[in-house]
Scaffold this motif. Structure first.
Motif, PDB file in Angstrom:
ATOM      1  N   ARG A  95       0.824  -1.214   0.000  1.00 44.62           N
ATOM      2  CA  ARG A  95       0.000   0.000   0.000  1.00 44.62           C
ATOM      3  C   ARG A  95       0.854   1.259   0.000  1.00 44.62           C
ATOM      4  O   ARG A  95       0.503   2.256  -0.626  1.00 44.62           O
ATOM      5  CB  ARG A  95      -0.955  -0.026   1.191  1.00 44.62           C
ATOM      6  CG  ARG A  95      -2.186  -0.897   0.926  1.00 44.62           C
ATOM      7  CD  ARG A  95      -2.957  -1.239   2.177  1.00 44.62           C
ATOM      8  NE  ARG A  95      -4.211  -1.900   1.866  1.00 44.62           N
ATOM      9  CZ  ARG A  95      -4.327  -3.156   1.457  1.00 44.62           C
ATOM     10  NH1 ARG A  95      -3.242  -3.894   1.296  1.00 44.62           N
ATOM     11  NH2 ARG A  95      -5.505  -3.678   1.189  1.00 44.62           N
ATOM     12  N   THR A 100      -2.328   4.028  -3.087  1.00 45.75           N
ATOM     13  CA  THR A 100      -3.606   4.048  -3.795  1.00 45.75           C
ATOM     14  C   THR A 100      -4.483   5.252  -3.462  1.00 45.75           C
ATOM     15  O   THR A 100      -5.375   5.606  -4.231  1.00 45.75           O
ATOM     16  CB  THR A 100      -4.393   2.759  -3.490  1.00 45.75           C
ATOM     17  OG1 THR A 100      -4.494   2.601  -2.061  1.00 45.75           O
ATOM     18  CG2 THR A 100      -3.689   1.545  -4.076  1.00 45.75           C
ATOM     19  N   TYR A 150      -3.265   3.612   5.940  1.00 46.88           N
ATOM     20  CA  TYR A 150      -2.761   2.348   5.424  1.00 46.88           C
ATOM     21  C   TYR A 150      -2.645   1.231   6.458  1.00 46.88           C
ATOM     22  O   TYR A 150      -2.735   0.056   6.106  1.00 46.88           O
ATOM     23  CB  TYR A 150      -1.432   2.572   4.708  1.00 46.88           C
ATOM     24  CG  TYR A 150      -1.601   3.347   3.421  1.00 46.88           C
ATOM     25  CD1 TYR A 150      -2.574   2.972   2.497  1.00 46.88           C
ATOM     26  CD2 TYR A 150      -0.822   4.463   3.124  1.00 46.88           C
ATOM     27  CE1 TYR A 150      -2.755   3.673   1.317  1.00 46.88           C
ATOM     28  CE2 TYR A 150      -0.989   5.172   1.944  1.00 46.88           C
ATOM     29  CZ  TYR A 150      -1.966   4.775   1.041  1.00 46.88           C
ATOM     30  OH  TYR A 150      -2.157   5.487  -0.118  1.00 46.88           O
ATOM     31  N   SER A 154      -4.352  -2.490   5.982  1.00 45.80           N
ATOM     32  CA  SER A 154      -3.439  -3.632   5.958  1.00 45.80           C
ATOM     33  C   SER A 154      -3.790  -4.689   6.997  1.00 45.80           C
ATOM     34  O   SER A 154      -3.340  -5.827   6.904  1.00 45.80           O
ATOM     35  CB  SER A 154      -1.997  -3.157   6.179  1.00 45.80           C
ATOM     36  OG  SER A 154      -1.618  -2.231   5.194  1.00 45.80           O
TER      37      SER A 154
END
Length: 204
Positions: A95, A100, A150, A154
């Motif tokens: 990530r 993103t 993130y 995750s």
């Protein structure tokens, strides 16, 4: 953990599970045929007769409980899972690399890397598995992206409000080292090597 002196930011985090995602082993059979099976393919079946010490199976249910869907499940025990942590680290790296959500525009790829130290722990009362860790980062923007977005993407094995991540400013090693040396009196089943607590760290 001495990496903290070379890092711009150090993040301390705790990962846990909700009831639907907690890894478990279930005791089945009796006597020489007693074995432990898991709800995770990465945790192999364990035949109790293959262990160095054969515990008193009848005492297991009173030693450890698993709270699942508001019901105490007999002969079922929550356990730590190394693969869950390894997959978390892979997803976090991915990530950060792909960014993103465009949180790291202009940040070079070498600053999106991190080093880590993570240890697993069983809670002192219910023996519920969870993990404490440190991330050593080179850039404050990367640390902010992890804290705000993130890390949650995750690790999807618990509700976001139960996942903690915060910056530490000094003596970062003490945040995690106390869990590594914690004198938790674990039942025998949680001391079996494949179910025992572990620690993971960067190779460098």
């Amino acid at each position: 953990v001495s990496q903290s002196r070379y890092s711009v930011v150090v993040l301390f985090f705790t990962l846990t599970y909700d009831n639907d995602h907690v890894p478990m082993v279930t005791l089945s059979g009796s006597g020489d045929d007693a074995f432990l099976s898991s709800n995770r393919a990465t945790i192999p079946n364990i035949m109790l007769r293959d262990l160095d010490f054969i515990p008193d199976v009848e005492k297991f249910p009173s030693l450890v409980i698993n709270y699942k869907n508001s019901v105490y499940v007999k002969n079922t025990f929550p356990v730590v899972c190394r693969e869950d942590v390894q997959l978390f680290l892979k997803r976090l790296r991915r990530r950060l690399s792909y960014d993103t959500h465009s949180l790291l525009e202009g940040v070079s790829s070498d600053l999106k890397t991190f080093r880590y130290f993570i240890c697993s722990e069983y809670g002192p009362n219910t023996f519920r598995p969870h993990y404490h860790g440190l991330l050593f980062l080179k850039d404050k923007r990367v640390a902010k992206a992890i804290r705000e977005c993130y890390i949650f993407e995750s690790w999807s094995l618990c509700n976001r409000r139960n996942l903690d991540c915060q910056e530490v400013f000094s003596c970062a090693s003490s945040y995690v080292s106390k869990y590594v040396v914690a004198d938790t009196r674990l039942p025998f089943i949680l001391q079996i090597p494949s179910l025992a607590t572990f620690s993971l760290r960067s190779t460098r």
